[in-house]
Design an enzyme around this catalytic site. Structure first.
Site, PDB file in Angstrom:
ATOM      1  N   LEU A  22     -21.435 -30.452 -70.520  1.00  0.00           N
ATOM      2  CA  LEU A  22     -21.650 -31.327 -69.366  1.00  0.00           C
ATOM      3  C   LEU A  22     -20.779 -30.919 -68.185  1.00  0.00           C
ATOM      4  O   LEU A  22     -21.184 -31.040 -67.028  1.00  0.00           O
ATOM      5  CB  LEU A  22     -21.358 -32.782 -69.751  1.00  0.00           C
ATOM      6  N   SER A 108      -5.165 -37.664 -90.092  1.00  0.00           N
ATOM      7  CA  SER A 108      -3.696 -37.604 -90.028  1.00  0.00           C
ATOM      8  C   SER A 108      -3.260 -38.074 -88.640  1.00  0.00           C
ATOM      9  O   SER A 108      -4.083 -38.142 -87.712  1.00  0.00           O
ATOM     10  CB  SER A 108      -3.218 -36.172 -90.265  1.00  0.00           C
ATOM     11  N   TYR A 150     -19.627 -45.910 -75.908  1.00  0.00           N
ATOM     12  CA  TYR A 150     -18.853 -46.806 -76.776  1.00  0.00           C
ATOM     13  C   TYR A 150     -17.444 -47.094 -76.234  1.00  0.00           C
ATOM     14  O   TYR A 150     -16.627 -47.699 -76.917  1.00  0.00           O
ATOM     15  CB  TYR A 150     -18.801 -46.286 -78.216  1.00  0.00           C
ATOM     16  N   ARG A 202     -20.103 -30.636 -83.628  1.00  0.00           N
ATOM     17  CA  ARG A 202     -19.042 -31.433 -84.264  1.00  0.00           C
ATOM     18  C   ARG A 202     -19.530 -32.779 -84.775  1.00  0.00           C
ATOM     19  O   ARG A 202     -19.034 -33.273 -85.766  1.00  0.00           O
ATOM     20  CB  ARG A 202     -17.905 -31.682 -83.271  1.00  0.00           C
TER      21      ARG A 202
HETATM   22  C1  HXC Z   1     -10.461 -34.679 -89.949  1.00  0.00           C
HETATM   23  C2  HXC Z   1      -9.590 -33.116 -88.472  1.00  0.00           C
HETATM   24  C3  HXC Z   1     -10.895 -32.673 -88.143  1.00  0.00           C
HETATM   25  C4  HXC Z   1     -12.004 -33.306 -88.805  1.00  0.00           C
HETATM   26  C5  HXC Z   1      -9.467 -31.514 -86.994  1.00  0.00           C
HETATM   27  N1  HXC Z   1      -8.743 -32.368 -87.736  1.00  0.00           N
HETATM   28  N2  HXC Z   1     -10.782 -31.668 -87.230  1.00  0.00           N
HETATM   29  N3  HXC Z   1      -9.373 -34.119 -89.358  1.00  0.00           N
HETATM   30  N4  HXC Z   1     -11.742 -34.298 -89.693  1.00  0.00           N
HETATM   31  N5  HXC Z   1     -13.285 -32.957 -88.520  1.00  0.00           N
HETATM   32  C6  HXC Z   1      -7.275 -32.483 -87.789  1.00  0.00           C
HETATM   33  C7  HXC Z   1      -6.603 -31.179 -88.179  1.00  0.00           C
HETATM   34  O1  HXC Z   1      -6.593 -31.000 -89.600  1.00  0.00           O
HETATM   35  C8  HXC Z   1      -5.197 -31.403 -87.624  1.00  0.00           C
HETATM   36  O2  HXC Z   1      -4.454 -32.290 -88.420  1.00  0.00           O
HETATM   37  C9  HXC Z   1      -5.490 -32.165 -86.321  1.00  0.00           C
HETATM   38  O3  HXC Z   1      -6.793 -32.765 -86.477  1.00  0.00           O
HETATM   39  C10 HXC Z   1      -5.509 -31.255 -85.108  1.00  0.00           C
HETATM   40  O4  HXC Z   1      -6.464 -30.241 -85.371  1.00  0.00           O
HETATM   41  P1  HXC Z   1      -6.434 -28.849 -84.625  1.00  0.00           P
HETATM   42  O5  HXC Z   1      -7.638 -28.082 -85.023  1.00  0.00           O
HETATM   43  O6  HXC Z   1      -5.091 -28.187 -84.813  1.00  0.00           O
HETATM   44  O7  HXC Z   1      -6.489 -29.339 -83.114  1.00  0.00           O
HETATM   45  P2  HXC Z   1      -6.975 -28.628 -81.840  1.00  0.00           P
HETATM   46  O8  HXC Z   1      -7.066 -27.149 -82.007  1.00  0.00           O
HETATM   47  O9  HXC Z   1      -6.131 -29.158 -80.760  1.00  0.00           O
HETATM   48  O10 HXC Z   1      -8.490 -29.145 -81.662  1.00  0.00           O
HETATM   49  C11 HXC Z   1      -8.755 -30.448 -81.173  1.00  0.00           C
HETATM   50  C12 HXC Z   1     -10.017 -31.006 -81.804  1.00  0.00           C
HETATM   51  C13 HXC Z   1     -11.211 -30.019 -81.737  1.00  0.00           C
HETATM   52  C14 HXC Z   1     -10.319 -32.333 -81.095  1.00  0.00           C
HETATM   53  C15 HXC Z   1      -9.739 -31.312 -83.287  1.00  0.00           C
HETATM   54  O11 HXC Z   1     -12.375 -30.596 -82.300  1.00  0.00           O
HETATM   55  C16 HXC Z   1     -11.500 -29.601 -80.313  1.00  0.00           C
HETATM   56  O12 HXC Z   1     -10.891 -28.673 -79.797  1.00  0.00           O
HETATM   57  N6  HXC Z   1     -12.465 -30.246 -79.641  1.00  0.00           N
HETATM   58  C17 HXC Z   1     -12.815 -29.978 -78.245  1.00  0.00           C
HETATM   59  C18 HXC Z   1     -14.269 -30.124 -77.967  1.00  0.00           C
HETATM   60  C19 HXC Z   1     -14.931 -31.380 -78.463  1.00  0.00           C
HETATM   61  O13 HXC Z   1     -14.444 -32.081 -79.369  1.00  0.00           O
HETATM   62  N7  HXC Z   1     -16.086 -31.646 -77.889  1.00  0.00           N
HETATM   63  C20 HXC Z   1     -16.902 -32.821 -78.245  1.00  0.00           C
HETATM   64  C21 HXC Z   1     -16.753 -33.875 -77.241  1.00  0.00           C
HETATM   65  S1  HXC Z   1     -18.043 -35.029 -77.488  1.00  0.00           S
HETATM   66  P3  HXC Z   1      -3.363 -31.797 -89.529  1.00  0.00           P
HETATM   67  O14 HXC Z   1      -2.740 -33.052 -89.987  1.00  0.00           O
HETATM   68  O15 HXC Z   1      -4.170 -31.088 -90.579  1.00  0.00           O
HETATM   69  O16 HXC Z   1      -2.423 -30.875 -88.812  1.00  0.00           O
HETATM   70  C22 HXC Z   1     -17.469 -36.592 -77.156  1.00  0.00           C
HETATM   71  C23 HXC Z   1     -18.442 -37.779 -77.150  1.00  0.00           C
HETATM   72  C24 HXC Z   1     -19.600 -37.498 -78.007  1.00  0.00           C
HETATM   73  O17 HXC Z   1     -16.357 -36.781 -76.907  1.00  0.00           O
HETATM   74  C25 HXC Z   1     -20.675 -38.528 -78.133  1.00  0.00           C
HETATM   75  C26 HXC Z   1     -21.887 -37.837 -78.751  1.00  0.00           C
HETATM   76  C27 HXC Z   1     -23.084 -38.652 -78.885  1.00  0.00           C
HETATM   77  P1  NAP Z   2     -17.772 -29.842 -74.806  1.00  0.00           P
HETATM   78  O1  NAP Z   2     -18.651 -28.759 -74.291  1.00  0.00           O
HETATM   79  O2  NAP Z   2     -17.107 -29.627 -76.115  1.00  0.00           O
HETATM   80  O3  NAP Z   2     -16.720 -30.176 -73.689  1.00  0.00           O
HETATM   81  C1  NAP Z   2     -15.373 -30.414 -73.899  1.00  0.00           C
HETATM   82  C2  NAP Z   2     -14.584 -29.540 -72.962  1.00  0.00           C
HETATM   83  O4  NAP Z   2     -13.217 -29.941 -72.988  1.00  0.00           O
HETATM   84  C3  NAP Z   2     -14.621 -28.060 -73.330  1.00  0.00           C
HETATM   85  O5  NAP Z   2     -14.959 -27.312 -72.189  1.00  0.00           O
HETATM   86  C4  NAP Z   2     -13.208 -27.750 -73.762  1.00  0.00           C
HETATM   87  O6  NAP Z   2     -12.863 -26.419 -73.391  1.00  0.00           O
HETATM   88  C5  NAP Z   2     -12.417 -28.786 -72.979  1.00  0.00           C
HETATM   89  N1  NAP Z   2     -11.140 -29.099 -73.619  1.00  0.00           N
HETATM   90  C6  NAP Z   2     -10.928 -29.524 -74.883  1.00  0.00           C
HETATM   91  N2  NAP Z   2      -9.623 -29.668 -75.119  1.00  0.00           N
HETATM   92  C7  NAP Z   2      -8.995 -29.361 -73.958  1.00  0.00           C
HETATM   93  C8  NAP Z   2      -7.640 -29.319 -73.574  1.00  0.00           C
HETATM   94  N3  NAP Z   2      -6.655 -29.628 -74.420  1.00  0.00           N
HETATM   95  N4  NAP Z   2      -7.336 -28.961 -72.295  1.00  0.00           N
HETATM   96  C9  NAP Z   2      -8.324 -28.640 -71.429  1.00  0.00           C
HETATM   97  N5  NAP Z   2      -9.624 -28.643 -71.744  1.00  0.00           N
HETATM   98  C10 NAP Z   2      -9.958 -29.001 -72.998  1.00  0.00           C
HETATM   99  O7  NAP Z   2     -18.594 -31.186 -74.962  1.00  0.00           O
HETATM  100  P2  NAP Z   2     -19.475 -32.014 -73.920  1.00  0.00           P
HETATM  101  O8  NAP Z   2     -20.507 -32.679 -74.712  1.00  0.00           O
HETATM  102  O9  NAP Z   2     -19.865 -31.176 -72.763  1.00  0.00           O
HETATM  103  O10 NAP Z   2     -18.443 -33.153 -73.447  1.00  0.00           O
HETATM  104  C11 NAP Z   2     -18.072 -33.294 -72.091  1.00  0.00           C
HETATM  105  C12 NAP Z   2     -17.644 -34.727 -71.827  1.00  0.00           C
HETATM  106  O11 NAP Z   2     -18.741 -35.607 -72.040  1.00  0.00           O
HETATM  107  C13 NAP Z   2     -16.527 -35.228 -72.723  1.00  0.00           C
HETATM  108  O12 NAP Z   2     -15.676 -36.069 -71.990  1.00  0.00           O
HETATM  109  C14 NAP Z   2     -17.260 -36.033 -73.765  1.00  0.00           C
HETATM  110  O13 NAP Z   2     -16.452 -37.013 -74.362  1.00  0.00           O
HETATM  111  C15 NAP Z   2     -18.341 -36.643 -72.895  1.00  0.00           C
HETATM  112  N6  NAP Z   2     -19.499 -37.118 -73.644  1.00  0.00           N
HETATM  113  C16 NAP Z   2     -20.400 -36.253 -74.170  1.00  0.00           C
HETATM  114  C17 NAP Z   2     -21.500 -36.732 -74.835  1.00  0.00           C
HETATM  115  C18 NAP Z   2     -22.552 -35.824 -75.400  1.00  0.00           C
HETATM  116  O14 NAP Z   2     -23.467 -36.316 -76.031  1.00  0.00           O
HETATM  117  N7  NAP Z   2     -22.500 -34.536 -75.173  1.00  0.00           N
HETATM  118  C19 NAP Z   2     -21.669 -38.104 -74.979  1.00  0.00           C
HETATM  119  C20 NAP Z   2     -20.725 -38.972 -74.448  1.00  0.00           C
HETATM  120  C21 NAP Z   2     -19.650 -38.456 -73.761  1.00  0.00           C
HETATM  121  P3  NAP Z   2     -11.758 -25.534 -74.166  1.00  0.00           P
HETATM  122  O15 NAP Z   2     -12.107 -25.601 -75.610  1.00  0.00           O
HETATM  123  O16 NAP Z   2     -11.906 -24.196 -73.540  1.00  0.00           O
HETATM  124  O17 NAP Z   2     -10.427 -26.145 -73.852  1.00  0.00           O
END
Ligand code: HXC
Ligand code: NAP
Length: 290
Positions: A22, A108, A150, A202
């Protein structure tokens, strides 16, 4: 395209998490509408690639700056660099996020911190750093935070995200009042499901999970990235200045369906509906006769 092509001409907008999903869609739309766009996230190579592709497709200027929003000093450095490169900034989109779908008791404290750190602290650090600059310069500013549908009512199984997004929404509404008189407006967008790799891989990784999630949406489809990008562009444009402190839901009606006590009735068959109607009419007749 929905808008006049110069809607955002002359504006400079920072989008966190702007290299993917997004964030990229919003950045791309801002660029098409004349803005200079700064995209930032942790992955430098990904950002550079995205910036090159965006400029090749639409012209204009995209500045990629690597930054982990959990680190307040990195945020300060990034905003200083963006300000310098663009000659000031006009808008911030708090879009970077992390999310973990899991039974909460399996998490955790580090997992909790990972999500709260990105979403709540990261959005706050960016808003605070840029807000201070805007106030000091006496310059108008726009903050747009991407929360979730939510954020208002919470959600099981994504509890750190629900808590963090609720915090971002509280920040949005609070600062709208505090900073509004000095020209800084704060709003939020609450999306329902939009197909991005980051979220889908995810949170909705297989067909059964996806079907359950999308089956809840009255419009019977996920959102289109361009629909959200257009809403964000509108909220960044001068024409929407009077909107301050609001959160606009874009979810095809999903939140309302989930919240309605009788929403589950969507599952009834025609025969069940007919039986229900007969029973209800019968009850009314009985009352009238009594
Ligand atoms: C349980 C988990 C886990 C999982 C990670 N952890 N994934 N625990 N279930 N699926 C735990 C790890 O074991 C670790 O704990 C801690 O979380 C940190 O994990 P790291 O991998 O070291 O963290 P990091 O590299 O900082 O990654 C952050 C992250 C990762 C949030 C876990 O998923 C990420 O980078 N996400 C960015 C993009 C993203 O999530 N996009 C989606 C947004 S969608 P321990 O104790 O083992 O050390 C959204 C709305 C969606 O927000 C709505 C959709 C309809
Ligand atoms: P996404 O592609 O995974 O976007 C998340 C972005 O956040 C990635 O570009 C990631 O890039 C960046 N990011 C994560 N950790 C970061 C950090 N520590 N510092 C800086 N940047 C970081 O997922 P998306 O679906 O486009 O989500 C975008 C936004 O929309 C989020 O706020 C999400 O909660 C919201 N949202 C999405 C949905 C959906 O259905 N897609 C629904 C509701 C809300 P790097 O990994 O390079 O850092």
């Amino acid at each position: 395209m929905t808008f006049r092509p110069d809607l955002l001409q002359g504006k400079a907008i920072l989008v966190t998490g702007g290299g993917t999903g997004l964030g990229r869609a919003m950045g791309e739309r801002f660029l098409q509408l004349g803005a200079t766009v700064v995209i930032s996230s942790r992955r430098e190579a990904l950002l550079q690639g995205a910036a090159d592709e965006m400029m090749a497709a639409h012209g204009g200027t995209v500045v990629p700056l690597a930054c982990d929003v959990r680190d307040p000093e990195a945020v300060a450095r990034t905003i200083a660099a963006a300000w310098e490169r663009c000659g000031g900034l006009d808008g911030l989109v708090n879009n970077a996020a992390g999310n973990i779908a899991a039974p909460t008791e399996r998490l955790s404290h580090r997992a909790v911190d990972a999500v709260l750190g990105i979403v709540l602290h990261g959005s706050f650090y960016c808003t605070l750093e840029l807000g201070k600059r805007w106030l000091e310069a006496g310059r108008k500013g726009r903050v747009l935070s991407i929360v979730t549908s939510y954020a208002e009512g919470g959600s099981a199984y994504v509890v750190p995200s629900a808590a963090a997004k609720a915090g971002v929404l509280a920040m949005t509404r609070s600062l709208a009042v505090e900073w509004g008189p000095r020209g800084i407006t704060c709003n939020a967008i609450a999306p329902g499901p939009f197909p991005t790799k980051g979220a889908w891989d995810r949170l909705l990784p297989d067909a059964t999970i996806l079907e359950s999630a999308l089956g809840r949406i009255p419009l019977q489809r996920p959102g289109r990235l361009e629909e959200l990008a257009d809403l964000a562009a509108f909220l960044m444009a001068d024409i929407s200045e009077y909107i301050n402190g609001d959160c606009i839901t874009i979810d095809g009606g999903e939140k309302l369906k989930g919240g309605g006590q009788f929403s589950w009735m969507g599952q009834l068959t025609p025969a069940q509906w007919a039986a229900l109607e007969a029973s209800a009419r019968g009850a009314t007749q009985q009352d009238r006769g009594a």
